[in-house]
Design an enzyme around this catalytic site. Structure first.
Site, PDB file in Angstrom:
ATOM      1  N   ASP A   1       4.665  13.357 -23.472  1.00 38.62           N
ATOM      2  CA  ASP A   1       3.605  14.353 -23.230  1.00 38.62           C
ATOM      3  C   ASP A   1       4.209  15.756 -23.272  1.00 38.62           C
ATOM      4  O   ASP A   1       3.715  16.640 -23.981  1.00 38.62           O
ATOM      5  CB  ASP A   1       2.947  14.147 -21.856  1.00 38.62           C
TER       6      ASP A   1
ATOM      7  N   LYS B   1       1.830   6.100 -14.804  1.00 35.58           N
ATOM      8  CA  LYS B   1       2.940   6.901 -15.342  1.00 35.58           C
ATOM      9  C   LYS B   1       4.065   7.147 -14.329  1.00 35.58           C
ATOM     10  O   LYS B   1       5.222   7.241 -14.717  1.00 35.58           O
ATOM     11  CB  LYS B   1       2.420   8.264 -15.835  1.00 35.58           C
TER      12      LYS B   1
HETATM   13  P1  NAP Z   1      -4.753  15.644 -12.900  1.00 35.02           P
HETATM   14  O1  NAP Z   1      -3.397  15.138 -12.609  1.00 35.02           O
HETATM   15  O2  NAP Z   1      -5.935  14.978 -12.297  1.00 35.02           O
HETATM   16  O3  NAP Z   1      -4.777  17.211 -12.494  1.00 35.02           O
HETATM   17  C1  NAP Z   1      -5.965  17.955 -12.598  1.00 35.02           C
HETATM   18  C2  NAP Z   1      -5.674  19.430 -12.359  1.00 35.02           C
HETATM   19  O4  NAP Z   1      -6.855  20.154 -12.600  1.00 35.02           O
HETATM   20  C3  NAP Z   1      -5.238  19.746 -10.946  1.00 35.02           C
HETATM   21  O5  NAP Z   1      -4.367  20.849 -10.984  1.00 35.02           O
HETATM   22  C4  NAP Z   1      -6.564  20.130 -10.278  1.00 35.02           C
HETATM   23  O6  NAP Z   1      -6.428  21.041  -9.217  1.00 35.02           O
HETATM   24  C5  NAP Z   1      -7.236  20.859 -11.415  1.00 35.02           C
HETATM   25  N1  NAP Z   1      -8.696  20.823 -11.279  1.00 35.02           N
HETATM   26  C6  NAP Z   1      -9.497  19.737 -11.345  1.00 35.02           C
HETATM   27  N2  NAP Z   1     -10.777  20.090 -11.154  1.00 35.02           N
HETATM   28  C7  NAP Z   1     -10.782  21.435 -10.963  1.00 35.02           C
HETATM   29  C8  NAP Z   1     -11.796  22.395 -10.711  1.00 35.02           C
HETATM   30  N3  NAP Z   1     -13.070  22.048 -10.616  1.00 35.02           N
HETATM   31  N4  NAP Z   1     -11.442  23.704 -10.567  1.00 35.02           N
HETATM   32  C9  NAP Z   1     -10.145  24.069 -10.652  1.00 35.02           C
HETATM   33  N5  NAP Z   1      -9.133  23.202 -10.888  1.00 35.02           N
HETATM   34  C10 NAP Z   1      -9.444  21.906 -11.036  1.00 35.02           C
HETATM   35  O7  NAP Z   1      -5.031  15.651 -14.452  1.00 35.02           O
HETATM   36  P2  NAP Z   1      -3.956  15.831 -15.639  1.00 35.02           P
HETATM   37  O8  NAP Z   1      -3.426  14.513 -16.030  1.00 35.02           O
HETATM   38  O9  NAP Z   1      -3.000  16.897 -15.242  1.00 35.02           O
HETATM   39  O10 NAP Z   1      -4.883  16.318 -16.834  1.00 35.02           O
HETATM   40  C11 NAP Z   1      -5.514  17.579 -16.822  1.00 35.02           C
HETATM   41  C12 NAP Z   1      -6.274  17.733 -18.127  1.00 35.02           C
HETATM   42  O11 NAP Z   1      -5.323  17.924 -19.184  1.00 35.02           O
HETATM   43  C13 NAP Z   1      -7.026  16.451 -18.523  1.00 35.02           C
HETATM   44  O12 NAP Z   1      -8.298  16.404 -18.025  1.00 35.02           O
HETATM   45  C14 NAP Z   1      -7.026  16.520 -20.026  1.00 35.02           C
HETATM   46  O13 NAP Z   1      -8.163  17.205 -20.463  1.00 35.02           O
HETATM   47  C15 NAP Z   1      -5.791  17.316 -20.340  1.00 35.02           C
HETATM   48  N6  NAP Z   1      -4.719  16.483 -20.909  1.00 35.02           N
HETATM   49  C16 NAP Z   1      -4.519  16.581 -22.244  1.00 35.02           C
HETATM   50  C17 NAP Z   1      -3.512  15.875 -22.833  1.00 35.02           C
HETATM   51  C18 NAP Z   1      -3.303  16.007 -24.313  1.00 35.02           C
HETATM   52  O14 NAP Z   1      -2.593  15.187 -24.906  1.00 35.02           O
HETATM   53  N7  NAP Z   1      -3.877  17.015 -24.926  1.00 35.02           N
HETATM   54  C19 NAP Z   1      -2.682  15.036 -22.063  1.00 35.02           C
HETATM   55  C20 NAP Z   1      -2.908  14.947 -20.693  1.00 35.02           C
HETATM   56  C21 NAP Z   1      -3.939  15.672 -20.126  1.00 35.02           C
HETATM   57  P3  NAP Z   1      -6.186  20.539  -7.697  1.00 35.02           P
HETATM   58  O15 NAP Z   1      -4.734  20.205  -7.601  1.00 35.02           O
HETATM   59  O16 NAP Z   1      -6.573  21.698  -6.888  1.00 35.02           O
HETATM   60  O17 NAP Z   1      -7.072  19.328  -7.494  1.00 35.02           O
END
Ligand code: NAP
Length: 292
Positions: free
Chosen positions: A107, A71
């Protein structure tokens, strides 16, 4: 479905792509409307991204979705990108407009549309708290800020990532107040009480770890707040179950964001109004068929 030389091809470039919901949703929509389009996922290795993007033009594709891990990097291969996608530094939809490639971030826009459709929530003048500072948090924070949110507060496990996102909003969007709070600190509790919208933007509680719940002080939730978990599998996470126990809050899950990012992409590619309920049904049936 009859495929001919006239069939327009849309696709998904990511790595991996096997578990994507988009082919189900997009092909259901094309089929329902009798449009001569097909949606095909392609597993594109990072080293092949540039040639894959060029192929959108050389093969005359209508457009593609872009997913992890491409992305951010894909932005540099496009002719034009929307202001929101530029600020977020991420594109998830490309439209081939007569050989010119336009990049969008549906998104963020899809999230806003789901708030409107499912919670009658409009961000202008509202206070927002986002837990998480990854790619999804960035896309929605930028869109909320551009759409007139009064304030956005970011809380993240690694605080420096929260600070970087707040700085991005302050420097590149018209928002008046973008700040951070420390996890479990007093400001976090204050931000919870003051927020009109709270977004859970971490993967916690996602299948197969659906027993996990974000460490969140639910007792500070207030009547009238909208609480959203971006996770959509399972549709009702532990976080949402706990939030539901608070009086007078409205909860929504991540299916709406998933649905509407696809709805917007469909409309950019075809110029036709998307059959939203058909797309939603296909997504829900696909989710129901997953084994928990
Ligand atoms: P990402 O870029 O990998 O970011 C993950 C985030 O979650 C970071 O802020 C990370 O914190 C935090 N995190 C991960 N493990 C954690 C833990 N054990 N405790 C506390 N914080 C934690 O992922 P993303 O793309 O933003 O996606 C996040 C989630 O959003 C996905 O897993 C998915 O379920 C959801 N999502 C949904 C849609 C939709 O269309 N509904 C679209 C995209 C994503 P750190 O920075 O501290 O590592």
């Amino acid at each position: 479905m009859l495929i001919s030389g006239a069939t327009r091809v849309c696709g998904l470039f990511g790595c991996p792509v096997e578990h994507s919901f988009s082919p189900i949703m997009q092909n259901a929509a094309f089929s329902f409307l009798g449009l001569d389009y097909i949606y095909v996922p392609y597993c594109v290795a990072p080293a092949e991204l540039e040639s894959a993007v060029k192929a959108v033009i050389s093969l005359g594709m209508a457009g593609v979705n872009i997913t992890i891990p491409h992305k951010e990097k894909v932005c540099c291969y496009l002719d034009q990108i929307t202001p929101g996608a530029k600020i977020a530094g991420a594109v998830n939809t490309i439209v081939n407009n007569k050989g010119k490639l336009y990049g969008y971030n549906t998104d963020g826009a899809g999230f806003l549309r789901s708030l409107k459709e499912e919670a009658n929530f409009f961000p202008a003048g509202k206070a927002v708290l986002i837990v998480g500072a990854g790619g999804a948090a960035r896309s929605i924070a930028v869109e909320l800020a551009i759409s007139g949110a009064r304030s956005v507060t970011i809380v993240n496990r690694k605080h420096e990532r929260a600070l970087a996102l707040a700085q991005l909003l302050t420097e590149q969007t018209p928002i008046k107040k973008a700040d951070t709070a420390l996890w479990a600190g007093a400001e976090f509790k204050e931000s919870i009480k003051k927020a009109d919208l709270i977004v859970q933007a971490t993967p916690l509680g996602m299948y197969p770890k659906e027993d996990v719940c974000l460490d969140f002080p639910f007792e500070y939730l207030q009547p009238g707040q909208v609480i959203c978990d971006l996770v959509y599998n399972p549709p009702v996470t532990k976080f949402l179950k706990n939030a539901c126990l608070a009086e007078g809050v409205k909860v929504i899950n991540g299916i709406g964001m998933l649905l509407y990012q696809g709805v917007l992409a469909f409309e950019y590619w075809t110029g036709v109004q998307a059959p939203v309920e058909i797309m939603r049904k296909s997504l829900e049936e696909f989710l129901d068929a997953q084994v928990y």
